[in-house]
Design a protein around this motif. Structure first.
Motif, PDB file in Angstrom:
ATOM      1  N   SER A   1      47.425  38.081  39.935  1.00 34.03           N
ATOM      2  CA  SER A   1      46.095  37.573  40.276  1.00 34.03           C
ATOM      3  C   SER A   1      45.010  38.637  40.173  1.00 34.03           C
ATOM      4  O   SER A   1      43.817  38.306  40.214  1.00 34.03           O
TER       5      SER A   1
ATOM      6  N   THR B   1      44.860  32.075  44.870  1.00 32.49           N
ATOM      7  CA  THR B   1      46.148  32.633  44.441  1.00 32.49           C
ATOM      8  C   THR B   1      46.757  33.518  45.514  1.00 32.49           C
ATOM      9  O   THR B   1      47.964  33.445  45.775  1.00 32.49           O
TER      10      THR B   1
ATOM     11  N   TYR C   1      39.545  42.588  46.548  1.00 32.39           N
ATOM     12  CA  TYR C   1      38.433  41.984  45.803  1.00 32.39           C
ATOM     13  C   TYR C   1      37.105  42.601  46.255  1.00 32.39           C
ATOM     14  O   TYR C   1      36.238  42.903  45.428  1.00 32.39           O
TER      15      TYR C   1
ATOM     16  N   LYS D   1      36.297  36.429  39.290  1.00 37.32           N
ATOM     17  CA  LYS D   1      36.509  35.040  39.690  1.00 37.32           C
ATOM     18  C   LYS D   1      37.043  35.022  41.120  1.00 37.32           C
ATOM     19  O   LYS D   1      38.248  35.110  41.352  1.00 37.32           O
TER      20      LYS D   1
ATOM     21  N   PRO E   1      39.358  31.567  42.397  1.00 36.35           N
ATOM     22  CA  PRO E   1      40.751  31.574  41.927  1.00 36.35           C
ATOM     23  C   PRO E   1      41.577  32.706  42.549  1.00 36.35           C
ATOM     24  O   PRO E   1      42.760  32.519  42.852  1.00 36.35           O
ATOM     25  N   TYR E   2      40.925  33.869  42.752  1.00 34.25           N
ATOM     26  CA  TYR E   2      41.653  35.000  43.356  1.00 34.25           C
ATOM     27  C   TYR E   2      42.063  34.678  44.787  1.00 34.25           C
ATOM     28  O   TYR E   2      43.227  34.875  45.171  1.00 34.25           O
TER      29      TYR E   2
ATOM     30  N   GLU F   1      38.000  39.631  36.079  1.00 33.51           N
ATOM     31  CA  GLU F   1      37.145  38.575  35.528  1.00 33.51           C
ATOM     32  C   GLU F   1      36.055  38.131  36.499  1.00 33.51           C
ATOM     33  O   GLU F   1      35.270  37.231  36.178  1.00 33.51           O
TER      34      GLU F   1
ATOM     35  N   TYR G   1      41.941  38.164  38.073  1.00 34.38           N
ATOM     36  CA  TYR G   1      40.759  37.444  38.550  1.00 34.38           C
ATOM     37  C   TYR G   1      39.706  38.411  39.107  1.00 34.38           C
ATOM     38  O   TYR G   1      38.508  38.105  39.069  1.00 34.38           O
TER      39      TYR G   1
END
Length: 359
Positions: A160, A175, A193, A168, A171-172, A166, A163
């Protein structure tokens, strides 16, 4: 010797896969055929790693624990600490086995671990051959045959990380939350993140490690207090595994990686170095664990939340070197051979020897 054969064969197949994918000479196959052949070779490498783990029998120190306690407890509806998604793995595996064998549970488990690891390597590694060597030699593969729920969660979390690259967020988060339903501790990956844009100097981290080491007894008390409040990891403090013991080989591994990271910060420059920022931040957390390792219960299991990021971090740093890249490859592979020998033949890490398989 089976683990050595697996490593050699998988690396050969992946090297062939990369060669076919990069071949552009006039007499080469068309692009579509090359793509099919390359993916097929990569798939074969996956099966080389997956199958022995899927058909193993009483290999890994937790195999007996799962077989005699956790799996029967889930199937009988008794209270046991097994996260919800892994309960479904147990039920589905038992159903596929005709309710007469647990083997399909271990097969599904190993499939999930290796499948997401191969996706992670394919997406985020700059040298897939070296990634497989690091995966097989520095402990995570052996650990995955015992710490199965945690390994599934970590493998999904590593996959993951794409993500984060990217940008995102949703979605991260989804997941990681799903991964935590295999093992609760994986929830810590949510933090990375928010750290993705924070670039930390490794030399500062080294100084912080020294400070943390000196303050470790006091930090332990703070961690216990927080752990008790959130109900995470608290049962380990003061328990059977809270002995102050740890495997020194993993400390050596993390310190060697830290040395390489510091060298890379000096040699590669900021722009190139911080291309691996998320993986570096995960590594720094492992460094903090090492700084107070004798004050933490089950520190090796805790480290295996973070050590697996080396599967891509090490190759991605090595490929950035131009003039001494080949020398670095030789050094890394030599160290991997040392770690594999130490973990496998000296320590029999996580009880993976002797290798037995179902008949």
């Amino acid at each position: 010797m089976i683990y050595i054969y697996m490593t050699v064969l998988a690396t050969i197949l992946i090297a062939m896969s990369d060669f076919v994918a990069s071949t552009t000479t006039d007499f080469a196959l068309g692009a579509s055929y090359r793509n099919v052949i390359s993916k097929s070779l990569y798939g074969l490498a996956f099966f080389v790693i997956f199958i022995p783990g899927a058909i193993r029998s009483y290999v890994g120190i937790d195999y007996t624990t799962y077989s005699k306690y956790q799996i029967p407890a889930v199937l009988e509806g008794r209270e046991v600490k097994v996260e919800s998604l892994y309960r479904w793995v147990i039920r589905i595996g038992y159903l596929i086995g005709g309710k007469s064998t647990y083997q399909y549970i271990f097969a599904i488990t190993n499939f999930l671990i290796v499948f997401f690891l191969f996706l992670y390597i394919k997406r985020l590694s700059s040298n897939k051959v070296l990634s497989i060597i690091v995966f097989m030699s520095t402990g995570f593969f052996f650990f995955s045959l015992s710490g199965m729920r945690q390994s599934i969660g970590v493998a999904i979390a590593l996959w993951s990380l794409k993500y984060i690259e990217e940008k995102k967020f949703i979605p991260y988060v989804i997941t990681i939350l799903l991964a935590s339903l295999f093992h609760t501790a994986v929830i810590i990956f949510l933090v990375f993140y928010f750290l993705s844009d924070i670039k930390i100097n490794p030399f500062v981290v080294a100084l912080v490690m020294l400070a943390v080491n000196r303050l470790a007894p006091h930090l332990r008390n703070i961690i216990i207090s927080i752990s008790d409040r959130v109900g995470l990891y608290s049962e380990y403090f003061g328990g059977t595994f809270d002995t102050g013991g740890y495997n020194k080989i993993f400390v050596v591994l993390i310190l060697l990686v830290m040395l390489f990271v510091c060298l890379s910060r000096l040699v590669l420059g900021k722009e190139v170095f911080y291309k691996n920022n998320t993986a570096l931040n995960i590594h720094y957390v492992a460094c903090m664990v090492v700084a107070m390792i004798s004050y933490l219960p089950t520190p090796s299991r805790l480290l295996f939340l973070f050590i697996p990021v080396y599967i891509t971090l090490i190759p991605n740093l090595v490929v950035q070197y131009k003039n001494i890249r080949v020398i670095l490859y030789l050094i890394v592979i030599s160290l991997c051979i040392f770690f594999m020998y130490e973990l496998l033949f000296v320590q029999n890490s996580y009880g993976v020897l002797p290798y037995n398989h179902v008949s």
